[in-house]
Design a protein around this motif. Structure first.
Motif, PDB file in Angstrom:
ATOM      1  N   MET A  86       0.842  -1.178   0.000  1.00  0.00           N
ATOM      2  CA  MET A  86       0.000   0.000   0.000  1.00  0.00           C
ATOM      3  C   MET A  86       0.885   1.238   0.000  1.00  0.00           C
ATOM      4  SD  MET A  86      -2.661   1.138   2.914  1.00  0.00           S
ATOM      5  CE  MET A  86      -3.650   2.549   2.648  1.00  0.00           C
ATOM      6  N   THR A  87       0.590   2.173  -0.853  1.00  0.00           N
ATOM      7  CA  THR A  87       1.344   3.422  -0.908  1.00  0.00           C
ATOM      8  C   THR A  87       0.702   4.446   0.016  1.00  0.00           C
ATOM      9  OG1 THR A  87       1.997   2.961  -3.179  1.00  0.00           O
ATOM     10  CG2 THR A  87       2.210   5.227  -2.435  1.00  0.00           C
ATOM     11  N   LEU A  88       1.499   5.070   0.850  1.00  0.00           N
ATOM     12  CA  LEU A  88       1.008   6.063   1.800  1.00  0.00           C
ATOM     13  C   LEU A  88       0.794   7.402   1.116  1.00  0.00           C
ATOM     14  CD1 LEU A  88       3.473   5.401   4.756  1.00  0.00           C
ATOM     15  CD2 LEU A  88       1.244   4.344   4.357  1.00  0.00           C
ATOM     16  N   ALA A  89      -0.107   8.207   1.681  1.00  0.00           N
ATOM     17  CA  ALA A  89      -0.310   9.580   1.215  1.00  0.00           C
ATOM     18  C   ALA A  89       0.951  10.380   1.525  1.00  0.00           C
ATOM     19  CB  ALA A  89      -1.518  10.191   1.909  1.00  0.00           C
ATOM     20  N   LEU A  90       1.302  11.280   0.613  1.00  0.00           N
ATOM     21  CA  LEU A  90       2.486  12.124   0.773  1.00  0.00           C
ATOM     22  C   LEU A  90       2.048  13.570   0.988  1.00  0.00           C
ATOM     23  CD1 LEU A  90       4.507  10.715  -2.257  1.00  0.00           C
ATOM     24  CD2 LEU A  90       4.792  10.084   0.126  1.00  0.00           C
ATOM     25  N   GLU A  91       2.632  14.233   1.982  1.00  0.00           N
ATOM     26  CA  GLU A  91       2.371  15.647   2.238  1.00  0.00           C
ATOM     27  C   GLU A  91       3.700  16.390   2.203  1.00  0.00           C
ATOM     28  OE1 GLU A  91       0.040  16.607   5.655  1.00  0.00           O
ATOM     29  OE2 GLU A  91      -1.399  14.997   5.282  1.00  0.00           O
ATOM     30  N   THR A  92       3.745  17.482   1.448  1.00  0.00           N
ATOM     31  CA  THR A  92       4.957  18.281   1.358  1.00  0.00           C
ATOM     32  C   THR A  92       5.005  19.275   2.511  1.00  0.00           C
ATOM     33  OG1 THR A  92       4.977  18.083  -1.042  1.00  0.00           O
ATOM     34  CG2 THR A  92       6.243  19.899  -0.102  1.00  0.00           C
ATOM     35  N   VAL A  93       6.159  19.359   3.158  1.00  0.00           N
ATOM     36  CA  VAL A  93       6.385  20.315   4.234  1.00  0.00           C
ATOM     37  C   VAL A  93       7.568  21.182   3.783  1.00  0.00           C
ATOM     38  CG1 VAL A  93       6.881  20.645   6.680  1.00  0.00           C
ATOM     39  CG2 VAL A  93       5.583  18.626   5.924  1.00  0.00           C
ATOM     40  N   ASP A  94       7.314  22.458   3.551  1.00  0.00           N
ATOM     41  CA  ASP A  94       8.316  23.339   2.944  1.00  0.00           C
ATOM     42  C   ASP A  94       9.268  23.942   3.979  1.00  0.00           C
ATOM     43  OD1 ASP A  94       9.669  24.632   0.926  1.00  0.00           O
ATOM     44  OD2 ASP A  94       8.332  26.374   0.953  1.00  0.00           O
ATOM     45  N   ARG A  95       9.976  23.060   4.661  1.00  0.00           N
ATOM     46  CA  ARG A  95      11.029  23.471   5.594  1.00  0.00           C
ATOM     47  C   ARG A  95      11.850  22.232   5.930  1.00  0.00           C
ATOM     48  NH1 ARG A  95       6.627  22.909   9.333  1.00  0.00           N
ATOM     49  NH2 ARG A  95       7.253  21.660  11.125  1.00  0.00           N
ATOM     50  N   PRO A  96      13.036  22.413   6.473  1.00  0.00           N
ATOM     51  CA  PRO A  96      13.806  21.237   6.892  1.00  0.00           C
ATOM     52  C   PRO A  96      13.217  20.636   8.172  1.00  0.00           C
ATOM     53  CG  PRO A  96      15.091  23.250   7.193  1.00  0.00           C
ATOM     54  CD  PRO A  96      13.786  23.646   6.587  1.00  0.00           C
ATOM     55  N   ARG A  97      13.524  19.382   8.412  1.00  0.00           N
ATOM     56  CA  ARG A  97      13.087  18.718   9.650  1.00  0.00           C
ATOM     57  C   ARG A  97      13.759  19.382  10.841  1.00  0.00           C
ATOM     58  NH1 ARG A  97      14.739  12.858   7.464  1.00  0.00           N
ATOM     59  NH2 ARG A  97      16.449  14.173   6.800  1.00  0.00           N
ATOM     60  N   ALA A  98      13.007  19.570  11.917  1.00  0.00           N
ATOM     61  CA  ALA A  98      13.549  20.209  13.121  1.00  0.00           C
ATOM     62  C   ALA A  98      14.650  19.359  13.748  1.00  0.00           C
ATOM     63  CB  ALA A  98      12.434  20.458  14.131  1.00  0.00           C
ATOM     64  N   PHE A  99      14.502  18.049  13.687  1.00  0.00           N
ATOM     65  CA  PHE A  99      15.469  17.136  14.294  1.00  0.00           C
ATOM     66  C   PHE A  99      15.538  15.889  13.430  1.00  0.00           C
ATOM     67  CE2 PHE A  99      17.029  14.131  17.513  1.00  0.00           C
ATOM     68  CZ  PHE A  99      18.059  14.880  18.071  1.00  0.00           C
ATOM     69  N   PRO A 100      16.379  15.914  12.381  1.00  0.00           N
ATOM     70  CA  PRO A 100      16.453  14.764  11.473  1.00  0.00           C
ATOM     71  C   PRO A 100      16.854  13.485  12.200  1.00  0.00           C
ATOM     72  CG  PRO A 100      17.646  16.637  10.582  1.00  0.00           C
ATOM     73  CD  PRO A 100      17.291  16.974  11.998  1.00  0.00           C
TER      74      PRO A 100
END
Length: 139
Positions: free
Chosen positions: A1-15
């Protein structure tokens, strides 16, 4: 199953810390695939993925896909966060019981507080510098 993708226009706070072993998980997640490892000896799943089985200590593991579906087991709203997450407060985190029997901790998306046992789906948050995952209540 392919998950829904959401774009977040910033870097991760804590990769997350990536290792040679976990690179497969993060690459797959970026394309909408939610995976983990299953022991080939005792057949138990583990999350996060591990290069050995924490149940029987076998090193015979295989990658398997997860549905990304489950139910909200517990939740809380974080108002006093570590400095790195201050720009994101308040935010909700929860414990999700996946349909496959695993229990995971993750961010819970949405403006309305979901009731416990609400059906959720795992979604991919594609940040500028890589993916993370979160749970979103199913309506």
């Amino acid at each position: 199953m392919t998950l829904a993708l959401e774009t977040v226009d910033r870097p991760r706070a804590f990769p997350p810390r990536m290792t040679e072993f976990t690179q497969r998980f993060w690459r797959s997640l970026a394309t909408g695939n939610f995976e983990t490892t299953r022991c080939e000896d005792c057949t138990r799943l583990t999350f996060p993925p591990k290069p050995f089985c924490p149940h029987c200590w076998s090193k015979r593991i295989a990658w398997v896909s997860l549905s990304g579906r489950g139910k909200l087991y517990a939740q809380t709203v974080v108002h006093a966060a570590p400095l790195v997450f201050q720009d994101e407060v308040p935010y909700r985190v929860g414990i999700i019981d996946l349909d496959e029997g695993l229990r995971i901790a993750t961010r819970v998306l949405g403006d309305v507080e979901p009731k416990l046992d609400t059906a959720v789906e795992i979604v991919v948050l594609n940040y500028r510098d890589g993916p993370l995952f979160a749970a979103r209540p199913l309506l």
